[in-house]
Scaffold this motif. Sequence first.
Motif, mmCIF file in Angstrom:
data_model
loop_
_atom_site.group_PDB
_atom_site.id
_atom_site.type_symbol
_atom_site.label_atom_id
_atom_site.label_comp_id
_atom_site.label_asym_id
_atom_site.label_seq_id
_atom_site.Cartn_x
_atom_site.Cartn_y
_atom_site.Cartn_z
ATOM 1 N N SER A 12 0.835 -1.204 0.000
ATOM 2 C CA SER A 12 0.000 0.000 0.000
ATOM 3 C C SER A 12 0.865 1.247 0.000
ATOM 4 O O SER A 12 0.582 2.224 -0.684
ATOM 5 C CB SER A 12 -0.901 0.024 1.231
ATOM 6 N N LEU A 13 1.925 1.178 0.772
ATOM 7 C CA LEU A 13 2.842 2.304 0.860
ATOM 8 C C LEU A 13 3.494 2.552 -0.495
ATOM 9 O O LEU A 13 3.638 3.690 -0.941
ATOM 10 C CB LEU A 13 3.910 2.009 1.917
ATOM 11 N N ALA A 14 3.860 1.460 -1.179
ATOM 12 C CA ALA A 14 4.518 1.598 -2.478
ATOM 13 C C ALA A 14 3.577 2.263 -3.483
ATOM 14 O O ALA A 14 3.932 3.239 -4.138
ATOM 15 C CB ALA A 14 4.955 0.224 -2.990
ATOM 16 N N PHE A 15 2.344 1.767 -3.584
ATOM 17 C CA PHE A 15 1.412 2.384 -4.532
ATOM 18 C C PHE A 15 1.048 3.791 -4.077
ATOM 19 O O PHE A 15 0.915 4.710 -4.880
ATOM 20 C CB PHE A 15 0.142 1.541 -4.677
ATOM 21 N N GLY A 16 0.900 3.934 -2.744
ATOM 22 C CA GLY A 16 0.525 5.232 -2.199
ATOM 23 C C GLY A 16 1.534 6.325 -2.489
ATOM 24 O O GLY A 16 1.201 7.513 -2.441
ATOM 25 N N THR A 17 2.768 5.939 -2.818
ATOM 26 C CA THR A 17 3.799 6.944 -3.090
ATOM 27 C C THR A 17 3.413 7.861 -4.238
ATOM 28 O O THR A 17 3.643 9.067 -4.195
ATOM 29 C CB THR A 17 5.133 6.241 -3.408
ATOM 30 N N ALA A 211 9.829 3.932 -11.658
ATOM 31 C CA ALA A 211 10.065 2.933 -10.626
ATOM 32 C C ALA A 211 8.917 1.935 -10.473
ATOM 33 O O ALA A 211 9.106 0.736 -10.591
ATOM 34 C CB ALA A 211 10.317 3.634 -9.289
ATOM 35 N N TYR A 212 7.715 2.436 -10.250
ATOM 36 C CA TYR A 212 6.630 1.524 -9.894
ATOM 37 C C TYR A 212 6.224 0.627 -11.062
ATOM 38 O O TYR A 212 6.026 -0.566 -10.902
ATOM 39 C CB TYR A 212 5.416 2.298 -9.384
ATOM 40 N N ARG A 213 6.060 1.249 -12.224
ATOM 41 C CA ARG A 213 5.681 0.474 -13.406
ATOM 42 C C ARG A 213 6.580 0.946 -14.531
ATOM 43 O O ARG A 213 6.153 1.716 -15.388
ATOM 44 C CB ARG A 213 4.213 0.769 -13.746
ATOM 45 N N ALA A 242 -1.893 13.801 4.819
ATOM 46 C CA ALA A 242 -1.755 13.372 3.424
ATOM 47 C C ALA A 242 -0.986 12.054 3.343
ATOM 48 O O ALA A 242 -1.283 11.200 2.506
ATOM 49 C CB ALA A 242 -1.058 14.448 2.609
ATOM 50 N N ILE A 243 -0.009 11.877 4.239
ATOM 51 C CA ILE A 243 0.738 10.599 4.254
ATOM 52 C C ILE A 243 -0.239 9.469 4.586
ATOM 53 O O ILE A 243 -0.277 8.438 3.904
ATOM 54 C CB ILE A 243 1.879 10.641 5.291
ATOM 55 N N GLY A 244 -1.074 9.692 5.605
ATOM 56 C CA GLY A 244 -2.060 8.679 5.972
ATOM 57 C C GLY A 244 -3.055 8.431 4.843
ATOM 58 O O GLY A 244 -3.380 7.277 4.534
ATOM 59 N N GLY A 245 -3.528 9.514 4.217
ATOM 60 C CA GLY A 245 -4.506 9.380 3.133
ATOM 61 C C GLY A 245 -3.927 8.607 1.957
ATOM 62 O O GLY A 245 -4.599 7.758 1.364
ATOM 63 N N ALA A 246 -2.671 8.915 1.617
ATOM 64 C CA ALA A 246 -2.032 8.223 0.492
ATOM 65 C C ALA A 246 -1.901 6.734 0.804
ATOM 66 O O ALA A 246 -2.118 5.876 -0.061
ATOM 67 C CB ALA A 246 -0.662 8.830 0.215
ATOM 68 N N LEU A 247 -1.573 6.427 2.050
ATOM 69 C CA LEU A 247 -1.443 5.028 2.470
ATOM 70 C C LEU A 247 -2.796 4.318 2.343
ATOM 71 O O LEU A 247 -2.889 3.201 1.822
ATOM 72 C CB LEU A 247 -0.953 4.996 3.917
ATOM 73 N N PHE A 248 -3.853 5.005 2.785
ATOM 74 C CA PHE A 248 -5.185 4.410 2.739
ATOM 75 C C PHE A 248 -5.616 4.118 1.294
ATOM 76 O O PHE A 248 -6.041 3.008 0.970
ATOM 77 C CB PHE A 248 -6.195 5.350 3.413
ATOM 78 N N LEU A 252 -6.347 0.684 -0.971
ATOM 79 C CA LEU A 252 -7.521 0.332 -1.772
ATOM 80 C C LEU A 252 -7.118 -0.170 -3.151
ATOM 81 O O LEU A 252 -7.707 -1.120 -3.680
ATOM 82 C CB LEU A 252 -8.430 1.560 -1.928
ATOM 83 N N TYR A 253 -6.100 0.500 -3.753
ATOM 84 C CA TYR A 253 -5.650 0.044 -5.073
ATOM 85 C C TYR A 253 -4.972 -1.321 -4.970
ATOM 86 O O TYR A 253 -5.129 -2.171 -5.840
ATOM 87 C CB TYR A 253 -4.695 1.069 -5.696
ATOM 88 N N HIS A 254 -4.220 -1.487 -3.891
ATOM 89 C CA HIS A 254 -3.522 -2.760 -3.731
ATOM 90 C C HIS A 254 -4.516 -3.923 -3.582
ATOM 91 O O HIS A 254 -4.309 -5.002 -4.127
ATOM 92 C CB HIS A 254 -2.594 -2.696 -2.514
ATOM 93 N N LEU A 255 -5.608 -3.658 -2.864
ATOM 94 C CA LEU A 255 -6.619 -4.711 -2.664
ATOM 95 C C LEU A 255 -7.180 -5.217 -3.988
ATOM 96 O O LEU A 255 -7.594 -6.367 -4.098
ATOM 97 C CB LEU A 255 -7.750 -4.192 -1.781
ATOM 98 N N GLN A 256 -7.188 -4.330 -5.005
ATOM 99 C CA GLN A 256 -7.679 -4.763 -6.322
ATOM 100 C C GLN A 256 -6.925 -5.989 -6.820
ATOM 101 O O GLN A 256 -7.498 -6.887 -7.413
ATOM 102 C CB GLN A 256 -7.498 -3.653 -7.345
ATOM 103 N N PHE A 257 -5.601 -5.979 -6.584
ATOM 104 C CA PHE A 257 -4.817 -7.114 -7.065
ATOM 105 C C PHE A 257 -5.015 -8.332 -6.166
ATOM 106 O O PHE A 257 -5.017 -9.461 -6.620
ATOM 107 C CB PHE A 257 -3.334 -6.723 -7.131
#
Lengths: 306, 361
Positions: A12-17, A211-213, A242-248, A252-257
Amino acid sequence: MEEIFISTFARSLAFGTILLWGALGAVLSERSGVVNLGMEGMMILGALAGFAVMQTSGNALLAIAAAALVGALAAGLHAFVSITLKANQFVSGLALTMLGLGLSGVLGKRFEGLPLFTQLENISVPGLSSIPILGKAVFTDQNPLTYAGILVGILLWVVLFKTRVGIQIRSIGENPAAADALGVNVVLTRYVCTMLGGALAGIGGAFLSVAYRPSWTEGMTGGLGWVAVSIAIFAAWNPLGAIGGALFFGGLYHLQFRLQESINPALLKMMPYLSVILALALGALRRKSRGTAPAALGLPYQRGQR
Amino acid sequence: MKIVLEPRPTPPISWLLMLSAASIFVALLVLGVVFLVAGLNPFSAYATLASRTLGDWDGWSRVIQRAIPLVLIGVGLVLAFRAQFFNIGAEGQLLVGAVAGSAVALFLPSLGFLTIPIMFLAGFIAGAIWGFIPAILKLKLEVNEVITTLMLNYVAATLIEYLITGPWKGQNQVGFSYTDDFPAAARLPLLGSSYIHIPTLLLGLILAVFVAVVLSRTRLGFRMRILGESIATARYVGINAVSTTLWVVMFSAGAAGLAGVGEVAGIHGKLLEPGQISLGYGYTAIIVAWLARGSPIAAIFTALFLGISFAAGDVMKVSLQLPANTTNIFNGTVLMLLIATEPLVKFRVKLEQVKLVKDAR
């Protein structure tokens, strides 16, 4: 169980970046009173600039710098139209998004499908990564831009809330006339905040493409810029929030996978967008009693006019 | 010499047209530079675009086909913008309209000649509901409508993806993600061999005239005009800003829903990928409304103009090997210039001679 929790958190942290850099850019710009809805456009331009420079030079620092520069320049256009010409900021940001998507589509055509020979590799932070749980969840095998993003978030919080410059920026967002009377340069400060915000958004885009993709595809930000804008609001314009929001939202995006085996992927794709609406509504309910939006947000400033 | 800005309450129409034309011209120049960067000769590129869109009836029919949803949405947005509601969600409102229309076509028992009117009604209601959500959030909780309407676009798009890959996936569509074909009674009549769906075109024209009449001749229109000028004034004279805005936004969103029904019932005959139902009509219609400068009748013509831009986008993809996204450069530049030149609409720029006192010897 603990394993799953830690790896979910780390992913989540990685995508949240991606979202984090954009959200921090939006926080900075909006604290000075300038709404920038061109986040999506600046991120996609940053993604292309970062990928193009990385692809040709192989130098990650150069790539990030290029993305930041392009993001800042795009934000400069928004700043000129909305600060100097005092045009409608919402529409200007929207136009910037259209421009960014169009320009990156045409200019990026030659980079479509090309590989990156060098990538911005993930690293673990020596020492910190051996802290139990936290070390694995945050400090192990993450991208340098993830660590940097968190640092920038903390730094931005310190600047905004603990320094003189921060007070000036926030006072411009609340009451530009009063700040002006106290000798703060309203126009210059707004330009700097908007353009620095654009630079941060550009870096967020570069994180995605370098980096990510590691690739370039037309429209690869796919609406993440808008989610970043929403996180800034949802976080009540607080960089730590904002750090917390990005993580959250990263979660959600990570859960898709994670869940696409058991739930229709389209429904999972819908989740972040629905959550943004829900988060904004809940945030507004909470804000009704607290009142945290910069009071002069979105309003052009004209000296001597109320 | 000193530059003085003089407020101008009613700018002449010729001046407005001049500014719009200048914005469009500059945007064409910008796009020309992009053509050059992409390795194309801008003059021959524009010649190709012009001849393939405006050179024959075939080209014109495609322009009109693209203009149909733009008229419906554009007229609605003229209304919403007048009420100071920045509805960026027409794209999603169009898509849910398409969903509702498809539901009627696919799942209701045969309704004969009533099928099409009921499809349009369902589409209108679905769009209006989609507009109600951000409107009520803005009016009651001051949640920024730009972001909520935009997020609802994504929600609508993913809803369609869910339907066509899940519960509504066609029985006879092996390997493809779309619903079964609509029955014949749910198909709109087309003009000749073109894709101009006549009922939707007529709906758009009627809507434009209707809105123009409402705005200029009724009490509702009067209220809306005051609301557009200043919310404070509206409150002062006893206009209920909340309910007026709510109805206006729902009407505007409903019009976009009609456009969605037109696209699926007129062109595709089934519900399919959101990106194929709408090519971004909801976003482009913002420019339609902005260029029309508050006039629903003018929106007919600006829709036609942006129809050319869409048709040109198709040509760019096929004949010039450019991404379809290229038209976004033109659209974004026009929109940016239109708002950047707004001060020239509201103010007259005057150069004033400042008398210099000659050196007093």
